[in-house]
Design a protein around this motif. Structure first.
Motif, mmCIF file in Angstrom:
data_model
loop_
_atom_site.group_PDB
_atom_site.id
_atom_site.type_symbol
_atom_site.label_atom_id
_atom_site.label_comp_id
_atom_site.label_asym_id
_atom_site.label_seq_id
_atom_site.Cartn_x
_atom_site.Cartn_y
_atom_site.Cartn_z
ATOM 1 N N GLY A 58 -74.175 -18.129 8.904
ATOM 2 C CA GLY A 58 -75.363 -17.348 9.210
ATOM 3 C C GLY A 58 -75.068 -15.867 9.105
ATOM 4 N N SER A 59 -76.117 -15.062 9.079
ATOM 5 C CA SER A 59 -75.950 -13.611 8.939
ATOM 6 C C SER A 59 -77.043 -12.880 9.700
ATOM 7 C CB SER A 59 -76.012 -13.215 7.457
ATOM 8 O OG SER A 59 -75.943 -11.811 7.306
ATOM 9 N N VAL A 60 -76.646 -11.808 10.355
ATOM 10 C CA VAL A 60 -77.603 -10.890 10.955
ATOM 11 C C VAL A 60 -77.126 -9.470 10.672
ATOM 12 C CG1 VAL A 60 -76.460 -10.892 13.223
ATOM 13 C CG2 VAL A 60 -78.889 -10.284 13.058
ATOM 14 N N ALA A 61 -78.040 -8.584 10.312
ATOM 15 C CA ALA A 61 -77.708 -7.184 10.055
ATOM 16 C C ALA A 61 -78.096 -6.339 11.255
ATOM 17 C CB ALA A 61 -78.430 -6.686 8.803
ATOM 18 N N LEU A 62 -77.282 -5.331 11.549
ATOM 19 C CA LEU A 62 -77.497 -4.465 12.703
ATOM 20 C C LEU A 62 -77.518 -3.009 12.261
ATOM 21 C CD1 LEU A 62 -74.843 -6.069 15.096
ATOM 22 C CD2 LEU A 62 -77.255 -6.697 14.882
ATOM 23 N N HIS A 63 -78.449 -2.259 12.809
ATOM 24 C CA HIS A 63 -78.548 -0.813 12.582
ATOM 25 C C HIS A 63 -78.070 -0.132 13.851
ATOM 26 C CE1 HIS A 63 -81.449 2.860 11.947
ATOM 27 N NE2 HIS A 63 -80.182 3.183 11.759
ATOM 28 N N LEU A 64 -76.937 0.543 13.768
ATOM 29 C CA LEU A 64 -76.319 1.166 14.934
ATOM 30 C C LEU A 64 -76.398 2.682 14.817
ATOM 31 C CD1 LEU A 64 -73.054 -0.988 15.118
ATOM 32 C CD2 LEU A 64 -75.290 -1.490 16.118
ATOM 33 N N THR A 65 -76.687 3.328 15.928
ATOM 34 C CA THR A 65 -76.761 4.791 15.945
ATOM 35 C C THR A 65 -75.852 5.341 17.034
ATOM 36 O OG1 THR A 65 -79.051 4.751 15.184
ATOM 37 C CG2 THR A 65 -78.257 6.809 16.159
ATOM 38 N N HIS A 66 -74.953 6.230 16.629
ATOM 39 C CA HIS A 66 -74.050 6.914 17.557
ATOM 40 C C HIS A 66 -74.663 8.282 17.855
ATOM 41 C CE1 HIS A 66 -69.528 7.666 18.602
ATOM 42 N NE2 HIS A 66 -70.333 7.890 19.609
ATOM 43 N N TRP A 67 -75.383 8.352 18.952
ATOM 44 C CA TRP A 67 -76.167 9.554 19.233
ATOM 45 C C TRP A 67 -75.318 10.765 19.591
ATOM 46 C CZ3 TRP A 67 -80.869 9.577 17.562
ATOM 47 C CH2 TRP A 67 -81.612 8.392 17.509
ATOM 48 N N THR A 68 -74.099 10.557 20.059
ATOM 49 C CA THR A 68 -73.277 11.679 20.513
ATOM 50 C C THR A 68 -72.256 12.119 19.467
ATOM 51 O OG1 THR A 68 -71.700 10.154 21.566
ATOM 52 C CG2 THR A 68 -73.526 10.961 22.915
ATOM 53 N N ARG A 69 -72.380 11.628 18.253
ATOM 54 C CA ARG A 69 -71.435 11.986 17.199
ATOM 55 C C ARG A 69 -72.179 12.590 16.018
ATOM 56 N NH1 ARG A 69 -68.614 7.481 13.459
ATOM 57 N NH2 ARG A 69 -67.358 8.812 12.110
ATOM 58 N N THR A 70 -71.896 13.831 15.713
ATOM 59 C CA THR A 70 -72.498 14.480 14.544
ATOM 60 C C THR A 70 -71.992 13.819 13.273
ATOM 61 O OG1 THR A 70 -72.680 16.581 15.726
ATOM 62 C CG2 THR A 70 -72.725 16.665 13.309
ATOM 63 N N ASP A 71 -72.903 13.547 12.350
ATOM 64 C CA ASP A 71 -72.469 12.928 11.100
ATOM 65 C C ASP A 71 -71.634 13.909 10.295
ATOM 66 O OD1 ASP A 71 -72.465 11.918 8.293
ATOM 67 O OD2 ASP A 71 -73.720 10.352 9.170
ATOM 68 N N PRO A 72 -70.385 13.560 9.959
ATOM 69 C CA PRO A 72 -69.502 14.504 9.274
ATOM 70 C C PRO A 72 -69.871 14.727 7.811
ATOM 71 C CG PRO A 72 -68.416 12.392 9.532
ATOM 72 C CD PRO A 72 -69.700 12.300 10.286
ATOM 73 N N TRP A 73 -70.714 13.871 7.238
ATOM 74 C CA TRP A 73 -71.086 14.011 5.823
ATOM 75 C C TRP A 73 -72.480 14.602 5.630
ATOM 76 C CZ3 TRP A 73 -66.836 13.744 3.360
ATOM 77 C CH2 TRP A 73 -65.870 12.777 3.627
ATOM 78 N N ALA A 74 -73.328 14.522 6.652
ATOM 79 C CA ALA A 74 -74.714 14.976 6.525
ATOM 80 C C ALA A 74 -74.906 16.232 7.363
ATOM 81 C CB ALA A 74 -75.678 13.879 6.980
#
Length: 469
Positions: free
Chosen positions: A90-106
């Motif tokens: 089986g498979s499930v996809a997850l969307h995770l957000t790290h709110w306290t970490r600035t994205d180093p690429w964006a």
């Protein structure tokens, strides 16, 4: 690749030069808001986690009525080897957000978003649920335009969007602890994390990941956002790779080493955040309840290919939650040459104190790859193995081993191009060997199971595998 003087250059950040630079692009008004990767549907934003609920209302593993699958594979579909374990997947996809970490690429984005997929053993009848695509249509279009095979496989020669994995979206979790499990506990699923190489999506190791899930593991695959050709989020946004632009800047400023360190650091931080999220409880967990209760987070391993292999070993060095790691042909230092000992990583300087399996393409061993030798010398008092898959190439440790021969048959790809990508080893034998040794490694170190001595010396079952002393 070849470097100056004929010395091999490992595909690591150099692979990023093939990727198109880009930014996070929103879907135009009226674009779809759901059914992203692996049929992701729905976002709730609780506790910094965007929850996913399977497809068509199926609440992930263990609930709901199965939707009707499409009749047969799409036209032009390539196939991946079916898993050999006792379970369906089986498979499930997850969307995770790290709110306290600035994205180093964006630039300017004050949080970091990731897409991950969890493969798990499913109940009998999982085939009634739709098969998980290897890539969404938009991810496939980005991969087709720029990938690690572009020199041999021009755009339009492969129907990447048509490939289906052996996992089924939202299929119910298999029940209980299997016979012979060493823990009499409802938390019966050891966890294995997977990190892909630079320029590859998280799904490009599906053959091995689905195999492990079919043998009773929860396998968590990680897309490192802005590295993969494209990562699609549930609301339709598409994060494209920025590595081509980053590489151009680093080359111009003479800061390649700094870029390599940044790539590695971002990947390790992504992985540790995923581990944090997997440990969330109740409403703070991104996982469906049945799967959440089944994970054994005291038995966690990690593997990856190329830069993903480096990520696995470096994360084990940095984080004691990782109990064992497999590196599939990845350099473990901040260099672009296999034989270059300069700019070692901390794992190269200090080694590891938990089990480590190295598997390399023909010619890559701890005697020839400087960073492997450094880790080997400094890892004292622990279990180490170095295996070579004879006749293999760097991409042999990805789904390319199964897909490239199919592309060659359909598009007339010359034999020399096939050999350049996946070597001369028979693809079926290469897949079988990787499945056997990677599974035996995690069975031994996460489950305490006897592997019949497979990891202790050469086996007549796998003459393609050489043990390197």
């Amino acid at each position: 690749m070849l470097g100056t003087g004929g010395r091999r250059v490992r595909r690591f950040v150099m692979a990023g030069a093939l990727m198109a630079a880009g930014v996070l692009v929103a879907v135009p008004a009226g674009g779809r808001k759901s059914a992203g990767v692996d049929g992701v549907a729905g976002v709730d934003g609780m506790a910094g986690v965007h929850r996913v609920a399977g497809v068509n209302g199926v609440a992930g593993p263990g609930g709901g009525t199965p939707p009707v699958s499409a009749d047969g594979p799409p036209a032009g579909a390539m196939t991946l080897p079916a898993p050999t374990g006792r379970y369906q997947v089986g498979s499930v996809a997850l969307h995770l957000t790290h709110w306290t970490r600035t994205d180093p690429w964006a630039g300017g984005q004050t949080h970091r978003e990731l897409m991950v997929s969890v493969r798990y053993p499913a109940r009998a009848g999982a085939g009634r649920y739709p098969p998980a695509p290897q890539l969404s249509a938009r991810e496939a279009a980005a991969f087709d335009a720029r990938n690690n095979f572009s020199q041999q496989v021009p755009p339009g020669k492969a129907q990447w969007a048509a490939t289906r994995t052996s996992a089924h979206v939202g299929a119910p979790l298999a029940p209980g602890s299997p016979a012979g499990a060493h823990r009499a506990s409802r938390r019966w699923l050891p966890v294995v994390l997977y990190s892909p190489g630079v320029g590859d999506p998280r799904s490009f190791g599906s053959t091995l990941c689905d195999e492990l899930a079919s043998r009773g593991y929860a396998v968590v695959t990680i897309d490192h956002t802005y590295e993969a050709p494209a990562v699609e989020f549930p609301d339709g946004r598409l994060a494209r790779s920025v590595l081509a632009a980053e590489l151009a800047k680093a080359q111009k400023s003479g800061r390649i080493t700094e870029l390599l360190k940044k790539v590695s650091g971002v990947r390790v931080a992504d992985t540790r955040f995923v581990l944090d999220e997997l440990a969330g409880r109740g409403a703070h967990s991104p996982l469906p309840p049945g799967l959440r209760r089944a994970l054994d987070l005291h038995a966690v391993g990690m593997f990856g290919q190329s830069a993903g292999g480096f990520t696995a070993v470096q994360t084990m060095h940095d984080d004691r939650r990782i109990k064992a790691a497999v590196n599939l042909d990845g350099v473990m230092g901040y260099t672009q040459r296999d034989d270059d000992p300069s700019n070692p990583s901390t794992v190269g300087r200090e080694g590891v104190d938990r089990p480590l399996l190295l598997m390399g393409m023909a010619g890559n061993t701890h005697h020839t790859v400087a960073s492997w030798g450094a880790v080997w010398r400094h890892s004292t008092g622990t279990w180490l193995r170095d295996l070579t898959l004879r006749g293999s190439r760097h991409a042999s440790y990805t789904d390319a081993e199964a897909l490239v021969p199919q592309i060659a048959r359909r598009s007339g790809l010359p034999r020399k191009d096939v050999t350049a990508l996946i070597g001369t080893v028979d693809p079926a034998r290469a897949v079988a060997a990787q499945r056997a040794y990677v599974s035996a490694f995690f069975d031994r170190w996460l489950r305490g199971r006897d592997d019949g001595g497979l990891l202790d010396g050469p086996s007549g079952r796998f003459p393609e595998v050489q043990f390197v002393p």
